[in-house]
Scaffold this motif. Structure first.
Motif, PDB file in Angstrom:
ATOM      1  N   UNK A 157      -3.594 -20.499 -12.699  1.00  0.00           N
ATOM      2  CA  UNK A 157      -4.699 -19.592 -12.370  1.00  0.00           C
ATOM      3  C   UNK A 157      -4.205 -18.418 -11.542  1.00  0.00           C
ATOM      4  N   UNK A 158      -3.322 -18.675 -10.601  1.00  0.00           N
ATOM      5  CA  UNK A 158      -2.802 -17.604  -9.752  1.00  0.00           C
ATOM      6  C   UNK A 158      -1.986 -16.601 -10.574  1.00  0.00           C
ATOM      7  N   UNK A 159      -1.148 -17.094 -11.463  1.00  0.00           N
ATOM      8  CA  UNK A 159      -0.368 -16.195 -12.320  1.00  0.00           C
ATOM      9  C   UNK A 159      -1.310 -15.340 -13.161  1.00  0.00           C
ATOM     10  N   UNK A 160      -2.338 -15.963 -13.712  1.00  0.00           N
ATOM     11  CA  UNK A 160      -3.327 -15.222 -14.493  1.00  0.00           C
ATOM     12  C   UNK A 160      -4.002 -14.133 -13.671  1.00  0.00           C
ATOM     13  N   UNK A 161      -4.321 -14.431 -12.432  1.00  0.00           N
ATOM     14  CA  UNK A 161      -4.940 -13.428 -11.557  1.00  0.00           C
ATOM     15  C   UNK A 161      -3.981 -12.275 -11.286  1.00  0.00           C
ATOM     16  N   UNK A 162      -2.715 -12.587 -11.094  1.00  0.00           N
ATOM     17  CA  UNK A 162      -1.734 -11.513 -10.883  1.00  0.00           C
ATOM     18  C   UNK A 162      -1.612 -10.638 -12.129  1.00  0.00           C
ATOM     19  N   UNK A 163      -1.648 -11.250 -13.290  1.00  0.00           N
ATOM     20  CA  UNK A 163      -1.561 -10.469 -14.526  1.00  0.00           C
ATOM     21  C   UNK A 163      -2.752  -9.525 -14.698  1.00  0.00           C
ATOM     22  N   UNK A 164      -3.908  -9.921 -14.174  1.00  0.00           N
ATOM     23  CA  UNK A 164      -5.118  -9.113 -14.316  1.00  0.00           C
ATOM     24  C   UNK A 164      -5.424  -8.254 -13.097  1.00  0.00           C
ATOM     25  N   UNK A 165      -4.559  -8.254 -12.100  1.00  0.00           N
ATOM     26  CA  UNK A 165      -4.819  -7.476 -10.877  1.00  0.00           C
ATOM     27  C   UNK A 165      -4.973  -5.999 -11.225  1.00  0.00           C
ATOM     28  N   UNK A 166      -5.970  -5.350 -10.652  1.00  0.00           N
ATOM     29  CA  UNK A 166      -6.186  -3.933 -10.968  1.00  0.00           C
ATOM     30  C   UNK A 166      -5.108  -3.033 -10.366  1.00  0.00           C
ATOM     31  N   UNK A 167      -4.933  -1.872 -10.966  1.00  0.00           N
ATOM     32  CA  UNK A 167      -3.983  -0.892 -10.437  1.00  0.00           C
ATOM     33  C   UNK A 167      -4.767   0.334  -9.974  1.00  0.00           C
TER      34      UNK A 167
END
Length: 180
Positions: free
Chosen positions: A169-179
């Motif tokens: 879940x954490x990796x997924x959140x990092x992949x979707x983090x906004x820029x």
């Protein structure tokens, strides 16, 4: 294969301190929040118990990354996402635990984004091949790969080796983090 409790290994004090030292050694720029690596330690001393609890309960939300444009050698520009220091430390701690599992399966002929490997190593290897009489060298650079990688496919591949749902879940959140 890493089963459950990977997050406990990631959050181990020794692993986190090693991650902090690696992030500090890289002397990176602050993220969107403006926090420097120098001020992170006092921030962590005050807030780490809450951060760690959020990581253990999947409530942690990574901060936005700061988009910075850098020139490419062949012309044009590449956008780099600079996470805040806290996220860089957490990502480094994750990497220290996960990399050995995946590194063992990677090709010996691959040099990009690999620990203890770089462009100079690739050039030395190619030069050795030429000296041995080989006449072909293949250099592949997938344009904007990290912008185009299929996150669902990537997560499926990771989940074959990592079973800890908190980590996934954490990796997924990092992949979707906004820029920003």
């Amino acid at each position: 294969m890493l089963n459950e409790n990977v997050m406990e290994i990631v959050l181990n004090r020794e692993n986190l301190m090693k991650a902090y030292k690696r992030v500090k050694a890289k002397k990176g720029a602050p993220g969107v929040d403006g926090m420097s690596i120098e001020s992170f330690m006092s921030h962590a001393k005050e807030h780490w118990p809450v951060i760690a609890e959020k990581l253990k309960t999947a409530e942690y939300q990574p901060g936005a990354t700061r988009g910075v444009s850098i020139p490419k050698a062949q012309g044009g520009e590449r956008i780099l996402g600079i996470p805040n220091v806290q996220d860089r430390v957490i990502q480094q701690a994750l990497s220290q635990v996960l990399s050995p599992v995946f590194e063992a399966e990677f090709s010996d002929y691959s040099y990009g984004y690999r620990p203890m490997r770089g462009a100079h190593d690739a050039i030395r290897t190619a030069s050795r091949y030429v000296a041995e009489g080989k006449t072909w060298v293949v250099d592949i650079d997938i344009s904007a790969f990290f912008d185009e990688v299929n996150h669902d496919l990537l997560m499926a591949k990771i989940s074959r080796k990592v079973r800890d749902k908190l980590v996934l879940k954490l990796i997924g959140k990092y992949l979707r983090a906004p820029m920003e």
